[in-house]
Design a protein around this motif. Structure first.
Motif, PDB file in Angstrom:
ATOM      1  N   HIS A 132       0.846  -1.206   0.000  1.00 46.41           N
ATOM      2  CA  HIS A 132       0.000   0.000   0.000  1.00 46.41           C
ATOM      3  C   HIS A 132       0.876   1.249   0.000  1.00 46.41           C
ATOM      4  N   HIS A 189      -4.436  -0.530   6.876  1.00 43.79           N
ATOM      5  CA  HIS A 189      -4.531  -0.192   8.304  1.00 43.79           C
ATOM      6  C   HIS A 189      -5.238  -1.251   9.146  1.00 43.79           C
ATOM      7  N   HIS A 193      -8.916   2.098   2.291  1.00 48.71           N
ATOM      8  CA  HIS A 193      -8.465   2.262   3.677  1.00 48.71           C
ATOM      9  C   HIS A 193      -9.618   1.903   4.613  1.00 48.71           C
ATOM     10  N   HIS A 246       1.077   5.491  -1.951  1.00 47.72           N
ATOM     11  CA  HIS A 246       0.441   6.521  -2.802  1.00 47.72           C
ATOM     12  C   HIS A 246       1.559   7.231  -3.562  1.00 47.72           C
ATOM     13  N   ASP A 266       2.715   2.996   3.022  1.00 51.70           N
ATOM     14  CA  ASP A 266       1.719   4.080   3.040  1.00 51.70           C
ATOM     15  C   ASP A 266       2.351   5.462   2.874  1.00 51.70           C
TER      16      ASP A 266
HETATM   17 ZN    ZN Z   1      -2.922   5.065   2.323  1.00 50.13          ZN
END
Ligand code: ZN
Ligand code: GUN
Length: 424
Positions: free
Chosen positions: A71, A265, A226, A73, A316
């Motif tokens: 995960h 998460h 998420h 971005h 993340d």
């Molecule tokens: Zn994220």
């Protein structure tokens, strides 16, 4: 056929780390042009079968599977280290304004190129990546990944409400764009598409329903989002979906939980949430550097294991603070010791490493494809250089077991330990 001779790390199907001090790795391209592992094991046992072939002898180096980041971005590469009082102000003050810049395709392409360089410098060969709500941000990333032959999974973020101008998309158009992007990119070379609702609060019911319908029609496409990261976020979801049993069940109600769904998460879960993850075959992306940086909380490894759902490690970025799998593994170790079931359970070095390679691949539906160096796996690997710094050299030289060697690299390692990332 390419033959490598050096130390070799890989994993058994039960997750046990296997290490050959003097190892052999044989890789060769198949008809699709992708190099795959043909043999892996001890030099003395295997080398006779490859007599006469040139050997890439790498003394002092360790070959290990390329890392998988479950995960991340890419548009948040420049958001790392933005301080905020928790998730929601961080999104509003830093992340959304920055992501609005990705309406510009040239800008997106430039960041995508830097992002890929950074992944590779850190030994990450596969990443489950959020783009922005702009379809061009997906084209930029996928083009870059394709040029480098990387196995990447990515998708356009869906967010049609509670989002500022510049990142908010339109319900119907967002679903049309998602389907077009699936057709353009999913299964092209090594690329995979992920249907990517940002999180429940920023998607209307109609958008979540449409995403679930696409997930049902395109069964081998991934889903990523998420869930249960932060208390204010959870309160907000409860207000928006008062009839839902929990935050996680909102996604289930819209058909967004199945195999190949990856939820980042998964911190503030109850027993029913954990059972739902297991029953649907969904995976958690555990993001310790982000969870500590944004004070979100601690993933409960022991309860996840007891419930029996899959998970793997993730950076993340930009909520997370580092591209380096070594930082992520170390902070996962801290979280494992401090987690809210307070079992003080330590994750072993081999388990930490597995959770960022073969274990992550298994959780996300890529077992036997990437994340390992067993015969048949695509040959994405890192060449580690344990003499990279005086301290790593000194410490690893004194390791008396595989656990000690792996833990010394987890604690002391960074991008300098990655001499090269080789893509299949
Ligand atoms: Zn994220
Ligand atoms: N929840 C919704 N969007 C985001 C994001 O970009 N990062 C993190 N960590 N959580 C989110």
């Amino acid at each position: 056929m390419q033959i490598f001779r050096c130390a070799l790390l890989r994993f058994e199907s039960d997750g046990t780390a296997v290490y050959e001090e003097d190892g052999l790795l044989a890789v060769a391209a198949d008809a699709d042009g992708v190099r795959r592992v043909k043999a892996a094991g001890g030099w003395s046992a295997l080398s006779a079968g490859y007599a006469g072939l040139p050997v890439n002898h790498l003394p002092g180096r360790i070959i290990a599977p390329g890392f998988i980041d479950l995960h991340i971005h890419y548009p948040q590469t420049d958001v790392i280290g933005s301080p905020a009082d928790g998730l929601l102000p961080w999104l509003e003050n830093y992340t959304f304004p920055h992501e609005s810049r990705f309406c510009d395709g040239d800008y997106a392409a430039q960041v995508a190129s830097f992002f890929m360089d950074e992944l590779l410098r850190n030994g990450v060969s596969t990443a489950f990546t959020f783009c922005t709500s702009h379809p061009g941000s997906v084209d930029a990333l996928m083009s870059e990944a394709q040029a480098r032959g990387m196995r990447m999974v990515a998708g356009k973020v869906l967010q049609d409400r509670h989002s500022p101008d510049g990142v908010r998309d339109q319900t119907e158009q967002s679903l049309i764009d998602t389907e077009a992007l699936i057709r353009r990119w999913h299964g092209r070379g090594r690329l995979g598409y992920a249907i990517t609702p940002r999180f429940a609060p920023t998607s209307s019911d109609a958008q979540l329903r449409g995403a679930g319908e696409l997930a049902d029609r395109y069964r081998d496409v991934w889903i990523q989002s998420h869930v249960a990261e932060n208390h204010d976020e959870i309160r907000w979801v409860r207000e928006l979906h008062p009839a839902a049993r929990s935050y996680l069940s909102v996604y289930d109600d819209f058909g967004l939980m199945r195999e190949r769904s990856v939820y980042a998460h998964c911190i503030h879960f109850d027993g029913e949430d954990r059972a739902l993850m297991r029953d649907r075959g969904a995976a958690a992306a555990v993001c310790p550097t982000s969870n500590l940086f944004l004070s979100s909380g601690y993933f409960d490894f022991a309860k996840a294991d007891a419930a029996g759902f899959g998970y793997g490690l993730a950076s993340d970025v930009g909520g997370g603070t580092s591209f380096s799998p070594f930082r992520t593994m170390l902070e996962a170790y801290y979280v494992g010791r401090e987690g809210h079931s307070k079992q003080g359970q330590s994750l072993s070095p081999g388990t930490l490493w597995w959770l960022h390679t073969a274990g992550a691949a298994r959780a996300a539906g890529l077992e036997g494809v990437v994340g390992n160096l067993q015969p048949g796996c695509e040959a994405d690997f890192v060449i580690l250089h344990p003499q990279a710094t005086p301290l790593i050299a000194r410490r690893t030289a004194q390791a008396r077991s595989l656990d000690e060697l792996l833990f010394a690299m987890i604690v002391l390692g960074d991008d300098r330990l990655i001499e090269r990332t080789v893509i299949a």
